[in-house]
Design an enzyme around this catalytic site. Structure first.
Site: not given
Ligand code: ZN
Length: 520
Positions: A267-268, A271, A297
């Site tokens: 997830h990170e 980003h 996101e």
């Molecule tokens: Zn996030």
């Protein structure tokens, strides 16, 4: 001053502000990773000084004069020219900043700092009564802020617009209402299925060192540049874009549960890939910046879920996982893949699966919209929260700590933030479907360890575009269509239909019907 001189001045002003903000992010990263316990008060003073400098710069009257000069010139004739994009965003930020009276800004900063501290203190003991007055103060000030900022339809829009420029509650509500109906149907099908995952296989012993090595391998394989970043430990994982060549990610390991750290890192990384792909030549100006929280996101969710929880991804990584984690040696690929995709209603938003996550967001959107529009008062919030938890997830929180008090957002004044999570999921599914239509079946490439086509496509269509467009026009440009929940619903139905063995395509046709959310 000529328009060119004015534009030059605005650019330098923007760059210097960006450097100050970037310094703040170094301080923030340090505070959440390495700072000694006694260093916090001094760090707060450093933040306060930076915030003051940044506020003074954001409301500098010379900005207003410079903008007026450039806006009346040929520099902005083509709305997609670099100067026009920058001026559009500088104008937006300047107008928002000067609309907030100084005393309101100070009161908000104080109330949200106190609100966060009160939340940290009262949440563990589920002490709603002590927390309530702090939240009530924040809510009252945020209502005042919405009035100061102004709005076309309803106060909530003024706050939503801060995180997702141009978005409105009225535009969002039908999308979320349609999504809710579909999600509840998928959830019912999942819960009614005789086929269920063996969640135990991802809750065995996964040594931290091995998790760390494996997560780094995955992040690097999908394109994260460790020469321009690093992975550190923290209590609440985040990624931070310090500047060109320095985009950092963080995580937290649980020795007895594989999923949080691994998918958290993906997830990170998602980003961070966005930030690492921004156009460096425009750094420090809007043209080189990201679009919105929702688009940010979408990048994290795309890599975490659509890529990272796909069977193709694990066709490539699972053999490596079995080498790194001997506890997986007796677990077949399909069993593991099903386990990392388990759907189960739970109380805590941050632990929710792909299907129920958006129901957590939906109920928060409905509540905060009602709060900001004056249709709900803080004293009635816990009951309203529990009613919606029962209606959407069939669960009753045992107390406010696991219910209305579970998230930090409201105590910190972040009203209008929650919908960006679900918008991120919607954008991600629509982007992914378009990429697949243009590039062919992506999972076949993932199975061979080839993630470059996906990343190159995102770099070209989204990352390199900076803040040229707002989110909805970007979606329209990239996908050729308005934002629709159809892609997310179809993705969830197909994926979970295959895993839980229910017919995917029957579900959508019956529920593809306009249904507004409650309160709209
Ligand atoms: Zn996030």
């Amino acid at each position: 001053m000529t328009p060119d001189d004015a534009y030059q001045w605005l650019t330098e002003h923007s760059l210097e502000t960006a450097y100050l903000k970037s310094m703040g992010r170094v301080l923030g990263w340090d505070q959440r990773t390495h700072i000694p316990a006694k260093g916090h008060p001094h760090r707060h003073n450093q933040f306060a000084l930076l915030a003051k400098w940044i506020h003074v710069r954001a409301t500098d009257p010379r900005m207003g004069e410079g903008l007026a000069r450039v806006e009346a010139s040929d520099l902005v004739l083509d709305p997609m020219a670099v100067a026009a994009v920058n001026v559009r965003e500088w104008r937006r930020d300047y107008d928002r900043a000067v609309k907030i009276p100084q005393d309101l800004a100070v009161a908000l900063a104080k109330a949200t700092a106190e609100g966060e501290t009160a939340w940290e203190r009262t949440r563990p003991s589920s002490d709603w009564e002590t927390f309530k007055p702090f939240l009530a103060t924040v809510v009252a000030l945020k209502r005042e802020e919405a009035q100061a900022l102004g709005y076309a339809a309803e106060p909530y829009d003024a706050l939503l617009d801060d995180f997702e420029p141009g978005e409105t509650a009225a535009a969002l509500a039908p999308l979320l209402g349609e999504l809710r109906v579909s999600l509840l149907r998928v959830l019912a099908a999942v819960q009614g299925s005789a086929r269920q995952p063996q969640g135990e296989v991802v809750r065995r012993h996964f040594p931290v060192d091995a998790q760390n090595r494996f997560a780094r391998l995955a992040a690097q394989s999908i394109g994260y540049d460790f020469a321009g970043g690093r992975l550190d430990l923290t209590a609440h994982p985040f990624s931070t874009d310090i500047g060109p060549g320095d985009v950092r990610i963080t995580t937290r390991f649980d020795e007895h549960y594989f999923c949080p750290a691994f998918f958290g890192v993906l997830h990170e990384t998602g980003h961070a890939l966005y930030d690492q792909g921004l156009p460096v030549a425009h750094w420090g100006t809007p043209r080189g910046d990201t679009v919105s929280l929702g688009i940010h996101e979408s990048q994290s969710r795309l890599w975490e879920n659509l890529v990272g929880r796909s069977l193709g991804f694990w066709r490539f990584f699972y053999k490596r996982a079995q080498e790194v984690f001997p506890v997986l040696q007796d677990v077949p690929l399909n069993t593991f893949h099903f386990a990392v995709n388990e759907v189960k209603p739970s109380l805590i938003r941050t632990e929710a699966d792909e299907v129920t996550y958006n129901l957590h967001i939906l109920l928060r959107f409905e509540l905060e919209r009602a709060l900001m529009n004056g249709d709900l008062e803080v004293k009635d919030l816990p009951g309203a929260f529990n009613d919606k938890m029962r209606a959407y997830l069939g669960l009753t929180p045992p107390g406010p700590g696991q219910g209305v008090m579970q998230d930090i957002h409201w105590s910190a004044g972040l009203f209008g933030y929650f919908p960006t999570y679900t918008l991120g999921n919607l954008y991600a599914a629509q982007f992914y479907a378009t990429a697949e239509a243009e590039l062919g079946p992506l999972e076949e490439g993932f199975a061979g360890g080839d993630f470059a086509p996906m990343l190159t496509w995102l770099r070209d269509k989204i990352h390199s575009q900076g803040h040229r467009l707002w989110a909805r026009p970007l979606v329209r440009e990239v996908t050729g269509e308005e934002l629709t929940p159809r892609y997310l619903v179809r993705y969830l139905q197909r994926k979970f239909g295959a895993l839980y063995d229910f017919p995917a395509d029957g579900l959508y046709s019956v529920c593809h019907k306009f249904l507004p959310v409650a309160g709209s």
